[in-house]
Design an enzyme around this catalytic site. Sequence first.
Site, PDB file in Angstrom:
ATOM      1  N   SER A 153       0.823  -1.201   0.000  1.00  0.00           N
ATOM      2  CA  SER A 153       0.000   0.000   0.000  1.00  0.00           C
ATOM      3  C   SER A 153       0.859   1.255   0.000  1.00  0.00           C
ATOM      4  O   SER A 153       1.999   1.257   0.469  1.00  0.00           O
ATOM      5  CB  SER A 153      -0.908  -0.004   1.229  1.00  0.00           C
ATOM      6  OG  SER A 153      -1.934   0.939   1.106  1.00  0.00           O
ATOM      7  N   TYR A 199      -7.621  14.843   1.201  1.00  0.00           N
ATOM      8  CA  TYR A 199      -6.745  15.671   0.381  1.00  0.00           C
ATOM      9  C   TYR A 199      -7.598  16.374  -0.685  1.00  0.00           C
ATOM     10  O   TYR A 199      -8.825  16.283  -0.675  1.00  0.00           O
ATOM     11  CB  TYR A 199      -5.620  14.827  -0.208  1.00  0.00           C
ATOM     12  CG  TYR A 199      -4.736  14.222   0.875  1.00  0.00           C
ATOM     13  CD1 TYR A 199      -4.122  15.040   1.828  1.00  0.00           C
ATOM     14  CD2 TYR A 199      -4.537  12.849   0.969  1.00  0.00           C
ATOM     15  CE1 TYR A 199      -3.329  14.499   2.840  1.00  0.00           C
ATOM     16  CE2 TYR A 199      -3.756  12.310   1.975  1.00  0.00           C
ATOM     17  CZ  TYR A 199      -3.161  13.132   2.911  1.00  0.00           C
ATOM     18  OH  TYR A 199      -2.396  12.606   3.921  1.00  0.00           O
ATOM     19  N   ARG A 214      -8.103   5.938  -5.627  1.00  0.00           N
ATOM     20  CA  ARG A 214      -8.339   5.666  -4.210  1.00  0.00           C
ATOM     21  C   ARG A 214      -9.404   6.629  -3.705  1.00  0.00           C
ATOM     22  O   ARG A 214      -9.304   7.834  -3.919  1.00  0.00           O
ATOM     23  CB  ARG A 214      -7.065   5.811  -3.391  1.00  0.00           C
ATOM     24  CG  ARG A 214      -7.315   5.711  -1.882  1.00  0.00           C
ATOM     25  CD  ARG A 214      -6.055   5.555  -1.062  1.00  0.00           C
ATOM     26  NE  ARG A 214      -5.684   4.156  -0.946  1.00  0.00           N
ATOM     27  CZ  ARG A 214      -4.910   3.671   0.031  1.00  0.00           C
ATOM     28  NH1 ARG A 214      -4.407   4.471   0.955  1.00  0.00           N
ATOM     29  NH2 ARG A 214      -4.617   2.384   0.079  1.00  0.00           N
ATOM     30  N   ARG A 257       1.287  -1.615   7.057  1.00  0.00           N
ATOM     31  CA  ARG A 257       2.137  -1.901   8.217  1.00  0.00           C
ATOM     32  C   ARG A 257       2.796  -3.274   8.166  1.00  0.00           C
ATOM     33  O   ARG A 257       3.953  -3.417   8.576  1.00  0.00           O
ATOM     34  CB  ARG A 257       1.345  -1.715   9.507  1.00  0.00           C
ATOM     35  CG  ARG A 257       1.050  -0.249   9.816  1.00  0.00           C
ATOM     36  CD  ARG A 257       0.200  -0.099  11.073  1.00  0.00           C
ATOM     37  NE  ARG A 257      -0.037   1.302  11.389  1.00  0.00           N
ATOM     38  CZ  ARG A 257      -1.002   2.038  10.875  1.00  0.00           C
ATOM     39  NH1 ARG A 257      -1.811   1.500   9.972  1.00  0.00           N
ATOM     40  NH2 ARG A 257      -1.154   3.299  11.217  1.00  0.00           N
TER      41      ARG A 257
END
Length: 793
Positions: free
Chosen positions: A434, A594, A642, A736
């Site tokens: 990712s 954003y 996205r 992660r």
Amino acid sequence: MLSTRGSTADPGARGTARPAPTNPHSPAKTSHPLRAAIIGGGPGGLYTAALLKRLAPDREITVFERNAPDDTFGFGVVLSDETLGGIEHADPAVYEAVKAHFVRWDDIDIVHRNTRHTSSGHRFAALGRRRLLEILHDRCRDLGVDLRLRTEAPPPDELARAHDLVVAADGVHSATREAYRDVFRPRLTPHRCRYIWLAADFAFDAFRFEIAETEHGVMQLHGYPYSPDASTVIVEMREEVWRAAGFDELDEAESTARCAKIFNEALGGRPLRSNKSAWTTFRTVVNERWSHGNVVLLGDAAHTAHFSIGSGTKLAVEDALALAACLEEQPTLPQALAAYEEERRPVVASTQRAAKASLEWFEDLARYLGQPPRQFAFNLLTRSRRVTHENLRLRDAGFTDSVEREFGCPPGTPPMFTPFRLRGLTLRNRVVVSAMDMYSATDGVPGDFHLVHLGARALGGAALVMTEMVCVSPEGRITPGCAGLYTGRQGEAWRRITDFVHAGAPGTAIGVQLGHSGRKGSTRLMWEGMDEPLPDGNWPLVAPSPLPYRPGSQVPRELSRAQLTDVRQQFRTAAERAGQAGFDLLELHCAHGYLLSGFLSPLTNHRTDAYGGSLEKRLRFPLEVFDAVREVWPDERPMTVRISATDWAEGGTSAEEAVEIARAFAAHGADAVDVSTGQVVAGERPEFGRSYQTPYADRIRHEAGVPVIAVGAISSWDDVNSLILAGRTDLCALARPHLYDPHWTLHAAAEQGYAGPGAVWPAPYRAGSRPPRTGRTDAPKPRLTLHGPRQDV
């Protein structure tokens, strides 16, 4: 639980009774209350009474139950092996009595469109609810519990003054919880289906799910045996289906007969019976607190979980075990009740997340009816995310193999290592690294850190490695450390990285994510204060509307028409540089608050011109940017988008709007939608949990008909296999886990014994494709045991 705590009762060591508290806000100092009142005579309340009395026979335990001893609602009760183990260790007498009446079975049958699929190895145990109550009544009487049946409990304040402890086990409609509403602060969430509890006078030979596609809509039957000659039958359907079918106008007998007719084949033509059965809407109960003074909630009064995962009685019994144990262990009552809540709350929260996933799956059942038969069955079995691909393989390898064959997995190939094609790009597996902001660029130029970071992940086996959000202008950066594609020097630096990936990790694709920070820009590096404004050197921000991200953030300027044109050109120029830099895929970042995300959300777009208002208008500028980028991006290379499928905030983007957003981008040429959530407004309230964002990807995939990338706490290869095989997503993006282990995908292959084309070890690393040996830790086992006295020489 008592079984794991090793608690024992020593009533002779406790001395005489202590005085009762004078009011519910001044509980007894001891955590071993000698006078306890239980409100509610269901399994949870009765078992609590039995445990408390067994642990201290000198206690005075009174149970108040307004119904008669043989009054009960529902028919069968399902208990897990884990719960039964706790009962066995805490009270063998109850366990043996319950065990004598168990019906056990291993199979689940799923019947859909005249096709029956059976999965084995599930280990269920059930008995009649009435029988369970009889066992607990007998046990309470044997122990000396004062059972006051057909008796309304006094008000909780009155009980609290007269007792050391009050246990409110008075169910989903708890009057005790309502009396202390301001303290417990309950949230009751209704859901979209109606259901009714019925019974059949024969035993199903498996846990049966049957789907009926009627002229009014989809209905489903949940059935399981609870005695050698009886089964519970729950009929469920969406509210609008229930009304369209006319059930809202039928009485109990008419509803029962109608359900028997609809599911005639499953019942073998036999009738159904009711017991004060009524159509109900399930409500999820959550309380911010579980205790108030010496009053504590237990079972459905404290929490509910949907019947489709069979957890109501199980949770109540486990609550009773934990409460009794904490009362034994802790020195004061407040500490005991706090320990009880601390122990049970995370377990309950996990169960409620699983139950929510399960109930929503059944609410949206119509979405999956077109899946291939075995995939549909696998999807149903794994709906709560508690049963996974690997778990199901252990239970029934034959069934899982058949699902994989239907899906198209080559022999010995886990679903995650099957290829997937996007336009002219074939990905060799379903794993994506990712996009993760690294905040380590200088003047927007990626350096050695980016080469090593992205290069290491490319060598690690994932099919696609994504860059961080690469900014299209200096003003579009989040922080001074953000990378860009607004200069030729930046493009050349990115070319160095893509060349390494293509040469060093052949078969791995690298994608670029283009974005503009909007109102979330000009902030410090993440580890210096995420979303905090820069102490100096700030640059001006722009956004759809002049709304700061949070108090103290810079107020952005509302973009003018001329500035919209400039920003659109910045994206176009950056895309051209990305193509020249050798990226295989381009993703447009329209998520996380954003700039482009700011246009999509009604919480951040308050414009009154052609770019604000309705969803169609809010979509206009992001689609214009997409079209500008798609025009210059090489036709054979895929583009993804996205999005944030929910803002996790009231009045934000709805799930229905997310589907429409995905449809719009797909219509403009998006090859897949990367489905994330949130980070749009500072006051969001996400529902975190394992793979918590995947239901949004699932919905978009099935309703918009576009390939999706799922993200969000997907941490294991088992999760990836489960999501792919169930058809909830096409690709899985993990962040992660790839920071923890750059070779996560290769290690996932090794752990599954897979060594095919979907996970190719780089030639220099092949010697490491097997786990390294460790030092020997086992000692030689004794071979001879001598008996009798030792003979000294």
